[in-house]
Design an enzyme around this catalytic site. Structure first.
Site, PDB file in Angstrom:
ATOM      1  N   SER A 116       0.830  -1.207   0.000  1.00  0.00           N
ATOM      2  CA  SER A 116       0.000   0.000   0.000  1.00  0.00           C
ATOM      3  C   SER A 116       0.861   1.252   0.000  1.00  0.00           C
ATOM      4  O   SER A 116       0.372   2.334  -0.296  1.00  0.00           O
ATOM      5  CB  SER A 116      -0.877   0.029   1.254  1.00  0.00           C
ATOM      6  OG  SER A 116      -1.647  -1.139   1.339  1.00  0.00           O
ATOM      7  N   HIS A 137      -1.645  -2.925  -7.152  1.00  0.00           N
ATOM      8  CA  HIS A 137      -2.268  -2.706  -5.845  1.00  0.00           C
ATOM      9  C   HIS A 137      -3.783  -2.891  -5.913  1.00  0.00           C
ATOM     10  O   HIS A 137      -4.504  -2.080  -6.487  1.00  0.00           O
ATOM     11  CB  HIS A 137      -1.926  -1.275  -5.371  1.00  0.00           C
ATOM     12  CG  HIS A 137      -2.418  -0.965  -4.003  1.00  0.00           C
ATOM     13  ND1 HIS A 137      -3.131   0.172  -3.698  1.00  0.00           N
ATOM     14  CD2 HIS A 137      -2.304  -1.649  -2.845  1.00  0.00           C
ATOM     15  CE1 HIS A 137      -3.425   0.173  -2.411  1.00  0.00           C
ATOM     16  NE2 HIS A 137      -2.939  -0.915  -1.873  1.00  0.00           N
ATOM     17  N   GLU A 149      -4.463  -0.279  -8.764  1.00  0.00           N
ATOM     18  CA  GLU A 149      -3.503   0.769  -9.124  1.00  0.00           C
ATOM     19  C   GLU A 149      -2.264   0.102  -9.719  1.00  0.00           C
ATOM     20  O   GLU A 149      -1.697  -0.805  -9.099  1.00  0.00           O
ATOM     21  CB  GLU A 149      -3.126   1.596  -7.884  1.00  0.00           C
ATOM     22  CG  GLU A 149      -4.268   2.471  -7.390  1.00  0.00           C
ATOM     23  CD  GLU A 149      -3.951   3.209  -6.094  1.00  0.00           C
ATOM     24  OE1 GLU A 149      -4.433   4.334  -5.926  1.00  0.00           O
ATOM     25  OE2 GLU A 149      -3.248   2.653  -5.230  1.00  0.00           O
ATOM     26  N   ASN A 188      -4.677   5.720  -1.325  1.00  0.00           N
ATOM     27  CA  ASN A 188      -4.311   5.795   0.094  1.00  0.00           C
ATOM     28  C   ASN A 188      -3.727   7.139   0.483  1.00  0.00           C
ATOM     29  O   ASN A 188      -3.858   7.564   1.631  1.00  0.00           O
ATOM     30  CB  ASN A 188      -3.344   4.668   0.458  1.00  0.00           C
ATOM     31  CG  ASN A 188      -4.099   3.371   0.689  1.00  0.00           C
ATOM     32  OD1 ASN A 188      -5.210   3.381   1.202  1.00  0.00           O
ATOM     33  ND2 ASN A 188      -3.515   2.262   0.293  1.00  0.00           N
TER      34      ASN A 188
HETATM   35  P1  NAI Z   1      -2.598  -9.926   6.460  1.00  0.00           P
HETATM   36  O1  NAI Z   1      -1.896  -9.744   7.746  1.00  0.00           O
HETATM   37  O2  NAI Z   1      -4.052 -10.258   6.448  1.00  0.00           O
HETATM   38  O3  NAI Z   1      -1.865 -11.078   5.594  1.00  0.00           O
HETATM   39  C1  NAI Z   1      -0.478 -11.172   5.432  1.00  0.00           C
HETATM   40  C2  NAI Z   1      -0.170 -12.659   5.252  1.00  0.00           C
HETATM   41  O4  NAI Z   1       1.178 -12.789   4.825  1.00  0.00           O
HETATM   42  C3  NAI Z   1      -0.321 -13.470   6.531  1.00  0.00           C
HETATM   43  O5  NAI Z   1      -1.198 -14.549   6.274  1.00  0.00           O
HETATM   44  C4  NAI Z   1       1.114 -13.950   6.828  1.00  0.00           C
HETATM   45  O6  NAI Z   1       1.157 -15.263   7.381  1.00  0.00           O
HETATM   46  C5  NAI Z   1       1.725 -13.936   5.446  1.00  0.00           C
HETATM   47  N1  NAI Z   1       3.183 -13.785   5.437  1.00  0.00           N
HETATM   48  C6  NAI Z   1       3.939 -12.947   6.181  1.00  0.00           C
HETATM   49  N2  NAI Z   1       5.229 -13.063   5.840  1.00  0.00           N
HETATM   50  C7  NAI Z   1       5.296 -13.996   4.855  1.00  0.00           C
HETATM   51  C8  NAI Z   1       6.350 -14.544   4.087  1.00  0.00           C
HETATM   52  N3  NAI Z   1       7.613 -14.159   4.248  1.00  0.00           N
HETATM   53  N4  NAI Z   1       6.056 -15.489   3.154  1.00  0.00           N
HETATM   54  C9  NAI Z   1       4.763 -15.877   2.959  1.00  0.00           C
HETATM   55  N5  NAI Z   1       3.718 -15.380   3.661  1.00  0.00           N
HETATM   56  C10 NAI Z   1       3.988 -14.448   4.591  1.00  0.00           C
HETATM   57  O7  NAI Z   1      -2.296  -8.601   5.608  1.00  0.00           O
HETATM   58  P2  NAI Z   1      -3.134  -7.991   4.380  1.00  0.00           P
HETATM   59  O8  NAI Z   1      -4.135  -7.026   4.898  1.00  0.00           O
HETATM   60  O9  NAI Z   1      -3.561  -9.096   3.485  1.00  0.00           O
HETATM   61  O10 NAI Z   1      -2.011  -7.108   3.660  1.00  0.00           O
HETATM   62  C11 NAI Z   1      -1.057  -7.687   2.805  1.00  0.00           C
HETATM   63  C12 NAI Z   1      -0.452  -6.610   1.924  1.00  0.00           C
HETATM   64  O11 NAI Z   1      -1.486  -5.995   1.150  1.00  0.00           O
HETATM   65  C13 NAI Z   1       0.238  -5.472   2.690  1.00  0.00           C
HETATM   66  O12 NAI Z   1       1.347  -5.040   1.944  1.00  0.00           O
HETATM   67  C14 NAI Z   1      -0.833  -4.397   2.722  1.00  0.00           C
HETATM   68  O13 NAI Z   1      -0.306  -3.089   2.838  1.00  0.00           O
HETATM   69  C15 NAI Z   1      -1.490  -4.591   1.362  1.00  0.00           C
HETATM   70  N6  NAI Z   1      -2.863  -4.121   1.247  1.00  0.00           N
HETATM   71  C16 NAI Z   1      -3.753  -4.268   2.280  1.00  0.00           C
HETATM   72  C17 NAI Z   1      -5.058  -3.802   2.146  1.00  0.00           C
HETATM   73  C18 NAI Z   1      -6.047  -3.955   3.263  1.00  0.00           C
HETATM   74  O14 NAI Z   1      -7.146  -3.378   3.184  1.00  0.00           O
HETATM   75  N7  NAI Z   1      -5.749  -4.730   4.305  1.00  0.00           N
HETATM   76  C19 NAI Z   1      -5.520  -3.159   0.913  1.00  0.00           C
HETATM   77  C20 NAI Z   1      -4.534  -3.135  -0.147  1.00  0.00           C
HETATM   78  C21 NAI Z   1      -3.246  -3.570   0.044  1.00  0.00           C
END
Ligand code: NAI
Length: 280
Positions: A116, A137, A149, A188
């Site tokens: 993000s 994104h 994006e 964002n």
């Molecule tokens: P989340 O915490 O729900 O999921 C992250 C996942 O990545 C977890 O299941 C974790 O076990 C896994 N993980 C962590 N390190 C890892 C690795 N080295 N190898 C494989 N898996 C790994 O987080 P979320 O919300 O899905 O965010 C993920 C990305 O998407 C971030 O960069 C965030 O900024 C971006 N994002 C989030 C949005 C939101 O509304 N939450 C919207 C758009 C982008």
């Protein structure tokens, strides 16, 4: 691009995997542990089950059959596009892009990040192919929201951006906008300071969470208020994006308010932990 890879099967990774498989792609998702892989698969099953019940997917089982959840990055070796969706942590993402550069062997594969706010350039330069690294994104919930994006860095090749656009719009049926590689991109950079202002307003006792949210829903026709939105995004992610925006622009409006930091420290991360500004 039919061979899709996703790293991380959390909120966003699972959504991206689902959308890619629903559009006919074959998806390999890699998680960090067996336990996280199990949780990711359960997330996919639940979401696809809901989509099937609503008639949006003919057969959840058919879509699930096109998704493999793995724990070894080597499973991504033959992927044509890999979307990274792990935690919003620069060191973790940099380390992962170094590894992806080693394991993804298809010579013209696109290495994309769903970050993000972390500059795409930081991820591109640790690989041997920065011309194939870019931001793609998605928005939460991925199966519902149309926008993606597209964020090339200064080193991304124009053909990489165009191939990503064809994948996102042609295969996934989403709509793309083009953004420069600046923290927060377009959406964002505008949305997070708005959410932070709502948190400051609540923190100062100016109005309750409910009144702030009802105000924006009823008075500005927002589909949900900024605090409910923060709970949906995840307060850890909101904080991480605010930190990146503040680091990039040094504007007070991007600084994370103390209440947000305390809630993150307390594990009150919003919907995903059952409690944030509201209880779920
Ligand atoms: P989340 O915490 O729900 O999921 C992250 C996942 O990545 C977890 O299941 C974790 O076990 C896994 N993980 C962590 N390190 C890892 C690795 N080295 N190898 C494989 N898996 C790994 O987080 P979320 O919300 O899905 O965010 C993920 C990305 O998407 C971030 O960069 C965030 O900024 C971006 N994002 C989030 C949005 C939101 O509304 N939450 C919207 C758009 C982008």
């Amino acid at each position: 691009m039919d061979k899709v890879g996703v790293v991380g099967c959390g909120l966003m990774g699972a959504g991206i995997a689902e959308v890619a498989a629903r559009s006919g792609g074959h998806v390999v998702v890699v998680e960090s542990s067996e336990e996280a892989a199990k949780a990711g698969l359960a997330r996919l099953e639940a979401s696809l089950g809901r989509a099937e019940a609503k008639g949006k997917v003919d057969s959840a089982a058919d879509v699930l059959a096109r998704i493999a959840v793995e724990t070894d990055l080597e499973a991504l070796a033959d992927r044509e596009v890999v979307v990274e969706a792990i935690v919003e942590d620069e060191d973790a993402k940099v380390a992962l892009f170094r590894r992806l550069d080693e394991v993804v062997r298809a010579p013209d594969a696109i290495l994309a990040s769903n970050t993000s706010s972390i500059p795409i350039m930081k991820l591109g330069v640790v690989t041997s192919r920065p011309q194939q690294v870019m931001g793609v994104h998605f928005f939460n919930p991925v199966p519902v929201l149309q926008l993606v994006e597209l964020v090339p860095s200064l080193l991304t090749g124009p053909e990489t951006t165009e191939r990503a656009r064809t994948w996102v719009e042609g295969s996934l049926g989403k709509q793309a906008i083009d953004c420069q590689d600046r923290a927060g991109f377009v959406v964002n950079a505008l949305l997070i300071p708005f959410v932070l202002s709502a948190i400051r307003m609540m923190e100062s006792g100016f109005a309750t969470a409910d009144d702030i949210d009802r105000g924006l829903v009823l008075g500005a026709a927002h589909p949900q208020g900024p605090l409910a939105l923060a709970d949906l995004i995840g307060l850890d992610t909101v904080q991480a994006v605010a930190v990146s925006l503040y680091e990039e622009f040094k504007e007070p409006l991007y600084a994370a308010p103390p209440l947000l930091a305390r809630m993150v420290d307390a594990g009150l991360l919003g919907r995903k932990t059952g409690r944030g500004f509201y209880t779920y």
